[in-house]
Design an enzyme around this catalytic site. Sequence first.
Site, PDB file in Angstrom:
ATOM      1  N   SER A  21       0.846  -1.189   0.000  1.00 29.07           N
ATOM      2  CA  SER A  21       0.000   0.000   0.000  1.00 29.07           C
ATOM      3  C   SER A  21       0.879   1.237   0.000  1.00 29.07           C
ATOM      4  O   SER A  21       2.040   1.191   0.449  1.00 29.07           O
ATOM      5  CB  SER A  21      -0.891   0.002   1.248  1.00 29.07           C
ATOM      6  OG  SER A  21      -1.516   1.249   1.429  1.00 29.07           O
ATOM      7  N   TYR A  75      -2.168  -1.369  10.211  1.00 29.80           N
ATOM      8  CA  TYR A  75      -2.273  -1.567   8.766  1.00 29.80           C
ATOM      9  C   TYR A  75      -1.017  -1.051   8.066  1.00 29.80           C
ATOM     10  O   TYR A  75      -0.428  -1.755   7.235  1.00 29.80           O
ATOM     11  CB  TYR A  75      -3.507  -0.846   8.232  1.00 29.80           C
ATOM     12  CG  TYR A  75      -3.650  -0.944   6.734  1.00 29.80           C
ATOM     13  CD1 TYR A  75      -4.147  -2.099   6.153  1.00 29.80           C
ATOM     14  CD2 TYR A  75      -3.276   0.105   5.903  1.00 29.80           C
ATOM     15  CE1 TYR A  75      -4.278  -2.209   4.778  1.00 29.80           C
ATOM     16  CE2 TYR A  75      -3.398   0.009   4.530  1.00 29.80           C
ATOM     17  CZ  TYR A  75      -3.898  -1.150   3.973  1.00 29.80           C
ATOM     18  OH  TYR A  75      -4.007  -1.257   2.604  1.00 29.80           O
TER      19      TYR A  75
END
Length: 252
Positions: free
Chosen positions: A138, A151
């Site tokens: 990401s 995350y």
Amino acid sequence: MPPMPGPASILITGASSGIGAALAMSYAAPGAHLALLGRSAQRLAEIAARCKERGAMATVLALDVTDQAAMKEAIAGIDGRYPLDLVVANAGIAKNQESPDFARQLVGTNIVGMLNTVEPALEAMLPRQRGHIAVMSSLAAFRAFGGPPGYAGSKAWARLYGEALRGRYAGKGIAVSVVCPGFVATPMTQGAAKGGMSAEDAAETIKAGLARNLPRISFPRDMALRTWLANALPDWWTDRAIRRKWQASQRK
């Protein structure tokens, strides 16, 4: 390593929705075999049916990526019937508000689950000295700006792991690409990616990048550029930007 020909046998984890489902549909074509892996047998069956409508063969694997033994057996079984050309380690979880328990779940799915996918795939591909592995990271892996820490940390781990793998296996016929999406409108984002790229556009971007054997596939382009610039700036600038963002949120 030169660009690889289009893959015929593809395994996608997290294939029941979002980017994984969109990738399955994008690769679905006559002559392709898709192994669709996820936790929801019903949703996987629906995606598989749509892939078959496009002329592809599809196998449903209703599994949790955190189950190491089941993953190893399933990947070996698929590779034995349809030698894998491309494996996309896409399965992941996220939540805007993370509890300590959820942060531990993130490690189990986003890191351990990714390892449970990549390691058996490498074991299958190495004797053939051919194959491509895509690791889903990401843009949050570079600068989180106060976003969910579990995350961001799990995706930073995935990014560095994938980049290291690419260097280690470059001379052994195995390509490794790291995928770094920004905001993509998927069920997992739960509205956090409002106005973001669609899952279908994200899938086409990933597919094009893999066809070119890019080391890193980052998008949307404008967000990737801003992330790169922010990562190059000194830490004091980032701290100030985060502080201003927090102060603005308190005034709302």
